[in-house]
Design an enzyme around this catalytic site. Structure first.
Site, PDB file in Angstrom:
ATOM      1  N   THR A   1       0.830  -1.335   0.175  1.00 18.46           N
ATOM      2  CA  THR A   1       0.143   0.022   0.090  1.00 18.46           C
ATOM      3  C   THR A   1       0.746   1.057  -0.132  1.00 18.46           C
ATOM      4  O   THR A   1       0.897   2.219  -0.641  1.00 18.46           O
ATOM      5  CB  THR A   1      -0.965  -0.100   1.296  1.00 18.46           C
ATOM      6  OG1 THR A   1      -1.682  -1.195   1.182  1.00 18.46           O
ATOM      7  CG2 THR A   1      -1.676   1.250   1.390  1.00 18.46           C
TER       8      THR A   1
ATOM      9  N   GLY B   1       5.674  -8.386   1.327  1.00 19.84           N
ATOM     10  CA  GLY B   1       6.103  -9.563   1.882  1.00 19.84           C
ATOM     11  C   GLY B   1       5.087 -10.467   2.438  1.00 19.84           C
ATOM     12  O   GLY B   1       5.538 -11.701   2.410  1.00 19.84           O
TER      13      GLY B   1
ATOM     14  N   CYS C   1      -9.450  -6.650   0.693  1.00 18.35           N
ATOM     15  CA  CYS C   1      -9.234  -5.427   1.260  1.00 18.35           C
ATOM     16  C   CYS C   1     -10.389  -4.464   1.464  1.00 18.35           C
ATOM     17  O   CYS C   1     -10.287  -3.756   1.819  1.00 18.35           O
ATOM     18  CB  CYS C   1      -8.146  -4.538   0.309  1.00 18.35           C
ATOM     19  SG  CYS C   1      -6.731  -5.691   0.196  1.00 18.35           S
TER      20      CYS C   1
HETATM   21  N1  PMP Z   1      -1.851  -4.579  -4.215  1.00 18.12           N
HETATM   22  C1  PMP Z   1      -2.411  -5.729  -4.508  1.00 18.12           C
HETATM   23  C2  PMP Z   1      -2.692  -6.370  -5.986  1.00 18.12           C
HETATM   24  C3  PMP Z   1      -2.829  -6.657  -3.405  1.00 18.12           C
HETATM   25  O1  PMP Z   1      -3.529  -7.656  -3.444  1.00 18.12           O
HETATM   26  C4  PMP Z   1      -2.636  -6.051  -2.101  1.00 18.12           C
HETATM   27  C5  PMP Z   1      -3.014  -6.659  -0.902  1.00 18.12           C
HETATM   28  N2  PMP Z   1      -4.353  -6.987  -0.960  1.00 18.12           N
HETATM   29  C6  PMP Z   1      -1.847  -4.796  -1.843  1.00 18.12           C
HETATM   30  C7  PMP Z   1      -1.650  -3.955  -3.039  1.00 18.12           C
HETATM   31  C8  PMP Z   1      -1.561  -4.045  -0.652  1.00 18.12           C
HETATM   32  O2  PMP Z   1      -0.532  -4.788  -0.026  1.00 18.12           O
HETATM   33  P1  PMP Z   1      -0.135  -4.552   1.386  1.00 18.12           P
HETATM   34  O3  PMP Z   1      -1.245  -5.512   2.361  1.00 18.12           O
HETATM   35  O4  PMP Z   1       1.151  -5.077   1.514  1.00 18.12           O
HETATM   36  O5  PMP Z   1      -0.237  -3.318   1.784  1.00 18.12           O
END
Ligand code: PMP
Length: 375
Positions: A70, A200, A323
Site C-alpha cells: 500500500t 512481504g 481489502c
Molecule cells: N496490491 C495488491 C494487488 C494486493 O493484492 C494488495 C493486498 N491485498 C496490496 C496491493 C496491498 O498490499 P499490503 O497489504 O502489503 O499493503
C-alpha cells in the site's frame, strides 16, 4: 482448517519466522546507528535487499523498503507525479487496480491530475494499443498491475510498457506486482518498468513490509519525511525483522517459481473439475489467468453467506477482494462479472502446499452450502 485465502495473506514460512527471530534477538540494533550493533542490523538488511534485488534482475541500490505494498503504491504514484508532474498532468491506469492504487489515483485526481482508466475490451483482455491511445505528450505516469488480486487475470504489462515507452519515452511506468511476485517471473528490465511494488506477507513473509523497485535515475519526491533512511526517499527506522523475513522468503521461493506454477496449475485444473459438477457454479477466471487465484460464482448464493457457511466448516475463502471488507469493488464488473454472478463471487486462492484433498473438501462443502443456505 483449510486455508484457501492466500491472496489475502499467507502463512509465514519457517525460514521467514526464523530470520525475523534472529533479527530480533541477535541483530536488534538500529541499522542507522554507527556502532557494531547498528552495523550488524544493516548487514542483515543489506543481505535481504540483495536477495530481493537479484530476484528482479536489479541492483540492491534499486530497492527501497516500505511498510507494505500500500505504501509502495502510494510512494510510486505520489512520488513520481510530484517529481515529474508539474507540467504533465495526466495519469493513465488500468481500470482494475487494487484500492491502494485506485484510491491514490482518485486523490491525485482531486488535486488536479487527469486520470484515464483503461478497461479491458469485451473479450475481457487488455490491449497495448488502448494504453498507447490513452497516453499523450501530457502523460506523466502509467500504472498497471501484473496479476489482478480478485480474478487472477494476468495483464500484459510487458507489452503495454514496451509499446508506450516506444512512443512516449518519458512516461514513468509503475506496476503493482503483489499477486505475481514469486509466482510468475517478475523482471524489472524486460518489463520496461520504472517502479515495481512488492509485499512481504503475500509470499510467506510477515505483515507490514513491502518494497519498491526504483529504476536508476528515476526521481521520487518522498511521501514520508524525517531521518532520511532508504536513500532519503522513505524516512523511518526500517523494520529489520520483517525485512529479514522478506529476504528469507524470497530466497526460499525464487528457485521454485516454475515448479510451483506447474503444481498450482494442476490444482486449479482439479478445482475446476470438482466444482464443474455442482449445479449453477460458474468459473469466472480464464484458463490463462494466474492459477493461484480462482474466482467462481456460487449459483447465485450471496458471497458473504457462503463464505460464513464455509467458515463453519473451517474452510476459509474470500469474497472478491479481501481489502474491500465485504464491499463489492468495481473490478469484477470490468471483467464482465455482474449481477447475481458478482453477488455470489468467491475467491479461492492457493499455494503450492494446497492439497487435492483440501480442494475436494471445499467442493463438497460448496455443494452442501448451495443446497442448504438461503439467499
Ligand atoms: N496490491 C495488491 C494487488 C494486493 O493484492 C494488495 C493486498 N491485498 C496490496 C496491493 C496491498 O498490499 P499490503 O497489504 O502489503 O499493503
Amino acid at each position: 482448517m483449510i486455508y484457501l485465502d492466500n491472496a489475502a495473506t499467507t502463512k509465514p514460512c519457517s525460514e521467514a519466522v526464523n530470520a525475523a527471530i534472529e533479527a530480533m534477538t541477535d541483530n536488534f540494533g538500529n541499522p542507522s546507528s554507527l556502532h557494531k550493533a547498528g552495523l550488524n542490523a544493516q548487514l542483515a538488511m543489506d543481505k535481504a535487499r540483495k536477495i530481493i534485488a537479484d530476484s528482479l534482475g536489479a541492483a540492491a541500490d534499486n530497492i527501497l523498503f516500505t511498510s507494505g505494498a500500500t505504501e509502495s503504491n502510494n510512494l510510486a504514484l505520489r512520488g513520481a507525479s510530484a517529481a515529474y508532474g508539474k507540467k504533465r498532468r495526466k495519469i493513465v491506469a488500468s481500470a482494475v487496480e487494487h484500492a491502494s492504487v485506485d484510491e491514490t489515483l482518485s486523490d491525485l485526481e482531486s488535486k488536479g491530475f487527469e486520470v484515464v482508466r483503461v478497461s479491458p475490451r469485451e473479450d475481457r483482455r487488455f490491449y497495448a494499443e488502448d494504453f498507447v491511445n490513452a497516453c499523450d505528450e501530457n502523460t506523466v505516469l502509467l500504472t498497471m498491475m501484473y496479476v489482478n488480486n480478485e480474478t487472477g487475470y494476468i495483464l500484459p504489462v510487458k507489452e503495454v510498457f514496451t509499446a508506450v515507452k516506444r512512443r512516449f519515452k518519458d512516461i514513468i511506468t509503475h506496476t503493482d506486482c503483489v499477486q505475481a511476485y514469486m509466482k510468475l517471473p517478475v523482471k524489472a528490465n524486460s518489463f520496461n518498468a520504472d517502479l515495481i511494488s512488492l509485499s512481504g506477507h503475500k509470499i510467506h513473509g510477515v505483515k507490514g513490509i513491502g518494497a519498491l523497485y526504483v529504476k536508476k535515475g528515476v526521481r521520487l519526491i518522498p511521501v514520508v519525511t524525517g531521518g532520511k533512511q532508504e536513500k532519503g526517499i522513505r524516512s523511518g527506522t526500517e523494520s529489520v525483522p520483517a525485512i529479514c523475513a522478506f529476504g528469507a522468503a524470497v530466497e526460499k521461493l525464487q528457485p521454485t517459481i516454475s515448479e510451483r506454477f506447474e503444481k498450482v496449475s494442476g490444482l486449479k485444473k482439479r478445482l475446476i473439475e470438482l466444482i464443474s459438477t455442482i449445479d449453477g457454479v460458474e468459473v469466472n477466471s480464464v484458463d490463462d489467468a494466474s492459477p493461484y487465484v480462482v474466482n467462481i460464482s456460487a449459483a447465485g448464493k450471496r458471497s458473504e453467506i457462503m463464505l460464513h457457511y464455509l467458515e463453519s466448516r473451517e474452510i476459509y475463502v474470500s469474497s472478491g477482494s479481501a481489502c474491500s471488507k465485504g464491499q463489492q469493488s468495481g473490478v469484477p464488473a470490468q471483467f464482465g462479472i455482474t449481477g447475481k454472478r458478482a453477488d455470489s463471487a468467491l475467491r479461492i486462492s492457493m499455494t503450492a502446499d494446497t492439497t487435492e484433498a483440501e480442494l475436494e473438501a471445499f467442493a463438497e462443502a460448496l455443494r452442501d452450502g448451495i443446497a442448504n443456505v438461503r439467499g
